[in-house]
Design a protein around this motif. Structure first.
Motif, PDB file in Angstrom:
ATOM      1  N   LEU A 151       0.979  -0.919   0.025  1.00 47.34           N
ATOM      2  CA  LEU A 151      -0.268   0.060   0.060  1.00 47.34           C
ATOM      3  C   LEU A 151       0.945   1.465   0.124  1.00 47.34           C
ATOM      4  N   GLY A 152       2.101   1.102   0.837  1.00 48.43           N
ATOM      5  CA  GLY A 152       2.885   2.260   0.565  1.00 48.43           C
ATOM      6  C   GLY A 152       3.148   2.728  -0.735  1.00 48.43           C
ATOM      7  N   TYR A 153       3.602   2.053  -1.557  1.00 51.11           N
ATOM      8  CA  TYR A 153       3.876   2.230  -3.107  1.00 51.11           C
ATOM      9  C   TYR A 153       2.704   2.497  -3.908  1.00 51.11           C
ATOM     10  N   SER A 154       1.613   2.034  -3.661  1.00 45.18           N
ATOM     11  CA  SER A 154       0.361   2.375  -4.097  1.00 45.18           C
ATOM     12  C   SER A 154      -0.174   3.819  -3.969  1.00 45.18           C
ATOM     13  N   PHE A 155      -0.162   4.265  -2.650  1.00 42.99           N
ATOM     14  CA  PHE A 155      -0.616   5.474  -2.159  1.00 42.99           C
ATOM     15  C   PHE A 155       0.412   6.422  -1.727  1.00 42.99           C
ATOM     16  N   LYS A 156       1.763   6.407  -2.443  1.00 44.46           N
ATOM     17  CA  LYS A 156       2.754   7.329  -1.902  1.00 44.46           C
ATOM     18  C   LYS A 156       2.411   8.897  -2.358  1.00 44.46           C
ATOM     19  N   PHE A 157       1.396   9.080  -3.266  1.00 50.43           N
ATOM     20  CA  PHE A 157       0.938  10.368  -3.754  1.00 50.43           C
ATOM     21  C   PHE A 157       0.293  10.910  -2.520  1.00 50.43           C
ATOM     22  N   VAL A 158      -0.412  10.327  -1.775  1.00 47.92           N
ATOM     23  CA  VAL A 158      -1.021  10.931  -0.571  1.00 47.92           C
ATOM     24  C   VAL A 158      -0.272  11.617   0.311  1.00 47.92           C
ATOM     25  N   TRP A 159       0.956  11.016   0.632  1.00 45.00           N
ATOM     26  CA  TRP A 159       1.664  11.776   1.800  1.00 45.00           C
ATOM     27  C   TRP A 159       2.984  12.486   1.014  1.00 45.00           C
ATOM     28  N   ALA A 160       3.133  12.586  -0.268  1.00 44.28           N
ATOM     29  CA  ALA A 160       4.050  13.162  -0.909  1.00 44.28           C
ATOM     30  C   ALA A 160       3.956  14.663  -0.422  1.00 44.28           C
ATOM     31  N   PRO A 161       2.804  15.394  -0.339  1.00 44.21           N
ATOM     32  CA  PRO A 161       2.812  16.745   0.043  1.00 44.21           C
ATOM     33  C   PRO A 161       3.374  17.126   1.375  1.00 44.21           C
ATOM     34  N   LEU A 162       3.594  16.008   2.093  1.00 48.04           N
ATOM     35  CA  LEU A 162       3.740  16.152   3.324  1.00 48.04           C
ATOM     36  C   LEU A 162       5.212  16.153   3.458  1.00 48.04           C
ATOM     37  N   VAL A 163       6.035  15.448   2.472  1.00 48.22           N
ATOM     38  CA  VAL A 163       7.346  15.695   2.217  1.00 48.22           C
ATOM     39  C   VAL A 163       7.926  17.074   1.567  1.00 48.22           C
ATOM     40  N   ASP A 164       6.839  17.546   0.890  1.00 43.30           N
ATOM     41  CA  ASP A 164       7.236  18.878   0.345  1.00 43.30           C
ATOM     42  C   ASP A 164       7.123  19.990   1.271  1.00 43.30           C
ATOM     43  N   LYS A 165       6.110  19.703   2.327  1.00 46.50           N
ATOM     44  CA  LYS A 165       5.684  21.079   2.832  1.00 46.50           C
ATOM     45  C   LYS A 165       5.801  20.855   4.452  1.00 46.50           C
ATOM     46  N   LEU A 166       6.228  19.864   4.918  1.00 51.85           N
ATOM     47  CA  LEU A 166       6.268  19.867   6.530  1.00 51.85           C
ATOM     48  C   LEU A 166       7.928  19.827   6.813  1.00 51.85           C
ATOM     49  N   PRO A 167       8.213  20.620   7.672  1.00 50.54           N
ATOM     50  CA  PRO A 167       9.680  20.758   8.018  1.00 50.54           C
ATOM     51  C   PRO A 167       9.723  19.830   9.227  1.00 50.54           C
ATOM     52  N   LEU A 168      10.795  19.095   9.666  1.00 46.86           N
ATOM     53  CA  LEU A 168      11.196  18.234  10.666  1.00 46.86           C
ATOM     54  C   LEU A 168      11.882  19.172  11.734  1.00 46.86           C
ATOM     55  N   PRO A 169      11.398  19.232  12.787  1.00 45.35           N
ATOM     56  CA  PRO A 169      12.046  19.877  13.794  1.00 45.35           C
ATOM     57  C   PRO A 169      13.297  19.230  14.150  1.00 45.35           C
ATOM     58  N   LEU A 170      14.348  20.244  14.446  1.00 42.59           N
ATOM     59  CA  LEU A 170      15.552  20.032  14.773  1.00 42.59           C
ATOM     60  C   LEU A 170      16.573  19.502  13.415  1.00 42.59           C
ATOM     61  N   LEU A 171      15.911  18.518  12.754  1.00 36.94           N
ATOM     62  CA  LEU A 171      16.794  17.654  11.636  1.00 36.94           C
ATOM     63  C   LEU A 171      16.793  18.700  10.587  1.00 36.94           C
ATOM     64  N   GLU A 172      15.574  19.471  10.136  1.00 36.02           N
ATOM     65  CA  GLU A 172      15.863  20.493   9.240  1.00 36.02           C
ATOM     66  C   GLU A 172      16.822  21.422   9.567  1.00 36.02           C
ATOM     67  N   HIS A 173      17.143  21.836  10.518  1.00 41.35           N
ATOM     68  CA  HIS A 173      17.880  22.980  10.855  1.00 41.35           C
ATOM     69  C   HIS A 173      19.427  22.590  10.704  1.00 41.35           C
ATOM     70  N   TRP A 174      19.331  21.294  10.772  1.00 38.88           N
ATOM     71  CA  TRP A 174      20.759  20.625  10.836  1.00 38.88           C
ATOM     72  C   TRP A 174      21.215  20.241   9.266  1.00 38.88           C
ATOM     73  N   LEU A 175      20.156  19.559   8.644  1.00 44.08           N
ATOM     74  CA  LEU A 175      20.330  19.107   7.430  1.00 44.08           C
ATOM     75  C   LEU A 175      19.836  19.494   6.155  1.00 44.08           C
ATOM     76  N   GLY A 176      18.919  20.487   6.523  1.00 43.99           N
ATOM     77  CA  GLY A 176      17.880  20.905   5.319  1.00 43.99           C
ATOM     78  C   GLY A 176      16.691  20.126   5.396  1.00 43.99           C
ATOM     79  N   LYS A 177      15.783  20.615   4.231  1.00 39.16           N
ATOM     80  CA  LYS A 177      14.493  19.701   4.129  1.00 39.16           C
ATOM     81  C   LYS A 177      14.493  18.407   3.578  1.00 39.16           C
ATOM     82  N   ARG A 178      15.329  18.303   2.373  1.00 38.31           N
ATOM     83  CA  ARG A 178      15.188  17.014   1.749  1.00 38.31           C
ATOM     84  C   ARG A 178      16.242  15.913   2.444  1.00 38.31           C
ATOM     85  N   ARG A 179      17.335  16.307   2.941  1.00 40.96           N
ATOM     86  CA  ARG A 179      18.102  15.435   3.621  1.00 40.96           C
ATOM     87  C   ARG A 179      17.590  14.996   4.828  1.00 40.96           C
ATOM     88  N   SER A 180      16.760  15.967   5.813  1.00 41.67           N
ATOM     89  CA  SER A 180      16.437  15.568   6.870  1.00 41.67           C
ATOM     90  C   SER A 180      15.155  14.450   6.832  1.00 41.67           C
TER      91      SER A 180
END
Length: 510
Positions: free
Chosen positions: A59-88
Motif C-alpha cells: 500500500l505504501g507504494y500504491s498511495f505514496k502520492f497521498v503523503w508526498a505533500p507532507l514531504v514537500d511542505k512539512l519541516p522536521l523539527p531539529l533535523l531540518e535546521h541541521w540537514l535541510g528539508k530534503r536530507r532531513s
C-alpha cells in the motif's frame, strides 16, 4: 570528440555518483517485503492464506502520492535546521527502513505472535521505503540542472537494480549459506540475513550525510505557528486514516462488485480493474470529503489543503492548459508496450522449454546488466541530443525489440537467441527508462516536486497494468506470435504522441 568526452565526464559529477548509492538504498527494501520475504515465510511453514495480509506492505507504494505533500511542505523539527528539508526527510526515512528491517529480523514467523509482528514490520518497511522513494525523486530533480537529469536517472536506475540484486539473490545466498532450507528451517539464518540487509542500508545513510542540500526556491509557508503545524498534521492524519479505513471497509463490497461485473459479461481482468478503480476512487473521495469537513469546521487550515493537494494539480494544468492532457496521455501510454509483454514473459520462457536456471541466468543476471548499460547509454544520448529525441528512439526500439520475440517463439529452447532477444529488450528498456524519468522530472515545478512527480509516476503504470491483465487471454486465443505483434503495435501510437508533444507542447519552465 571533445564533446563526447565532455558528455562522458559528467558521469563523474559528485551528485550523479551520489545518486548511484541513493538508488541502491531505494532498491534494497523492495524484495525484502515481496519475493525474498515470501521464501522466508514459506520455509517457516506459513500457510498461503495467512500470507495474504502481507499485501498491505504494498500500500505504501500504491498511495505514496497521498503523503508526498507532507514531504514537500512539512519541516522536521531539529533535523531540518541541521540537514535541510530534503536530507532531513531522507535520513528519517532511511532510519525507519533500517528499524523496520531489524523489527522483521527479530520476528520469527513460525509462531503466531511472530507472524503478526512480522506483518506490522513489513507494512512499516513498505511505507518507509515508499517515503524514501518520494524524497529521492524530489532530491534528484532539485539537485542538478535539467541537462543532467538523464544522467541522474541512469545512475539511479543502476543503483536501484544493484540494490535489488543484493536484496534478492544476495539475501537468498546468504540465508542458504547460513544453513536454512525448505526441509530444515533455521530462524537465526534469516534473522542474520535481514540484519545484514539493514546494515547495507548504511550506504544510503552515509550518502545522505555526505551530500549537499539542494537549493530550493524560497516560499512563504502556511506553518506560521505551533497551532498551524499541529492542524496540518491533523489534516494529513485524518486524510490517510480515512483513505486506509475506507480501503479496508470497502474490501468485501468490492469483491462482490467484481463478481457482479463478471456476471454481466465483463472479462475477469476488466472486471477486476473496474472494481479496483472504483475502490480507489471511492476511498479517495471519502478522504477528500473528510478533509473538506475539517476545513468547514475550522479544525484544519484551508490554506494547508489548498497548497498541499490542490495547487500542485492546478499549477500543472495552468502551465500547460489544454496541452496538459496530451502530456498526460504520453505519460500514461509510454510504457504500455513493454509492460504488457513483461506480464507474460516468464510464462513464455517456461513454455519455450527453458529451465529455471537458464531463465534466471539470462533474464535476471545478464538482462539486469544490460538494463543498467542501457540506462547509462540513454543518459549519455539524452545529454547529447535532447530528451524528446531519445524518448522517440526508445519508443521505436521498443516496437522493434518486441518483434524479436516472434523468432524466439518459432525456435523454442534456442539459448543463443534468448541471449540476443533479452539483451536487446533490456538495453532498450534501460535507455527508454532513463529518458522517460528525465522527461517526467522536467515536468515538475520545484515548489511541488514530490507531489507532482509522485502523481506522474503513479499514472505511468495505470493503463499499462490494465492492458497487461489481458496478456494471458490474448496468448490463449491467438498464440504467442500474434501476441508479440500486437504488443509491438501498441507502441506505434506512442510514436505519434511523442511527435505531437514535440510539435505542439511548448517547453514551459515552471
Amino acid at each position: 570528440m571533445q564533446g563526447f568526452l565532455d558528455s562522458m565526464s559528467t558521469y563523474t559529477h559528485p551528485r550523479v555518483l551520489a545518486m548511484l548509492f541513493l538508488g541502491f538504498s531505494a532498491g534494497l527494501p523492495l524484495l525484502l517485503i515481496f519475493s525474498t520475504l515470501s521464501i522466508w515465510l514459506s520455509e517457516a511453514g506459513v500457510e498461503r492464506s495467512a500470507v495474504t495480509y502481507f499485501s498491505w506492505a504494498a500500500l505504501g507504494y500504491s498511495f505514496k502520492f497521498v503523503w508526498a505533500p507532507l514531504v514537500d511542505k512539512l519541516p522536521l523539527p531539529l533535523l531540518e535546521h541541521w540537514l535541510g528539508k530534503r536530507r532531513s526527510w531522507l535520513l528519517l526515512s532511511q532510519l525507519m527502513v533500517i528499524s523496520a528491517m531489524l523489527w522483521m529480523a527479530m520476528s520469527d514467523p513460525a509462531s503466531t505472535e511472530g507472524l503478526r509482528y512480522m506483518a506490522f514490520a513489513a507494512v512499516l518497511l513498505g511505507f518507509s521505503s515508499a517515503t524514501q522513494d518520494i524524497v529521492i525523486d524530489a532530491y534528484r530533480i532539485e539537485a542538478v540542472e535539467e541537462k543532467l537529469q538523464a544522467l541522474m536517472s541512469a545512475s539511479y536506475v543502476a543503483g536501484y537494480r544493484i540494490g535489488m540484486i543484493a536484496a534478492g539473490a544476495g539475501a537468498l545466498y546468504l540465508a542458504a549459506g547460513l544453513g536454512t532450507t525448505k526441509e530444515a528451517y533455521v530462524y537465526s539464518s534469516w534473522q542474520l540475513t535481514y540484519i545484514a540487509m539493514a546494515g547495507t542500508m548504511l550506504v544510503g545513510v552515509a550518502t545522505t550525510l555526505m551530500i549537499e542540500e539542494p537549493r530550493r526556491r524560497s516560499e512563504l509557508s502556511f506553518l506560521e505557528s505551533t497551532s498551524d503545524y499541529l492542524r496540518f498534521l491533523l489534516l494529513f492524519a485524518c486524510f490517510v486514516s480515512t483513505l486506509v479505513g475506507g480501503y479496508v471497509l470497502l474490501a468485501d463490497g468490492i469483491t462482490e462488485l467484481r463478481i457482479g461485473l463478471e456476471g454481466l459479461g465483463l472479462g475477469a481482468s476488466l472486471a477486476a480493474f473496474s472494481a479496483e478503480a472504483i475502490w480507489l476512487l471511492a476511498t479517495v473521495a471519502m478522504a477528500a470529503v473528510t478533509s473538506w469537513m475539517l476545513v468547514m469546521l475550522n479544525i484544519a487550515n484551508r490554506r494547508a489543503l489548498q497548497e498541499t493537494y490542490v495547487n500542485p494539480i492546478a499549477e500543472f494544468f495552468g502551465r500547460y492548459g489544454r496541452m496538459a492532457f496530451l502530456v498526460l496521455l504520453l505519460i500514461g501510454f509510454y510504457r504500455v508496450s513493454d509492460i504488457v509483454l513483461g506480464v507474460i514473459s516468464n510464462v513464455f520462457y517456461v513454455d519455450m522449454g527453458f529451465s529455471k536456471n537458464q531463465i534466471a541466468t539470462v533474464t535476471k543476471v545478464f538482462g539486469l546488466w544490460m538494463t543498467i548499460l542501457g540506462g547509462f547509454v540513454g543518459g549519455f544520448l539524452t545529454i547529447r541530443y535532447g530528451v524528446l529525441k531519445i524518448l522517440m528512439l526508445g519508443a521505436v526500439m521498443t516496437v522493434i525489440t518486441n518483434l524479436l520475440f516472434i523468432p524466439l517463439a518459432n525456435n523454442p529452447g534456442n539459448l543463443s537467441l534468448l541471449y540476443v532477444v533479452i539483451g536487446a529488450d533490456n538495453l532498450t528498456a534501460g535507455l527508454a527508462a532513463a529518458a522517460f524519468i528525465a522527461y517526467l522530472s522536467s515536468l515538475t515545478n520545484l515548489s511541488f516536486t514530490a507531489m507532482q512527480y509522485a502523481m506522474f509516476s503513479s499514472m505511468m503504470t495505470l493503463f499499462p497494468k490494465l492492458l497487461g491483465g489481458y496478456s494471458g487471454s490474448i496468448v490463449d486465443s491467438l498464440g504467442y506470435e500474434s501476441f508479440f505483434l500486437i504488443s509491438s503495435m501498441m507502441g506505434v501510437p506512442v510514436l505519434v504522441l511523442i511527435w505531437a508533444v514535440d510539435r505542439y507542447v511548448k517547453e514551459i519552465k515552471p
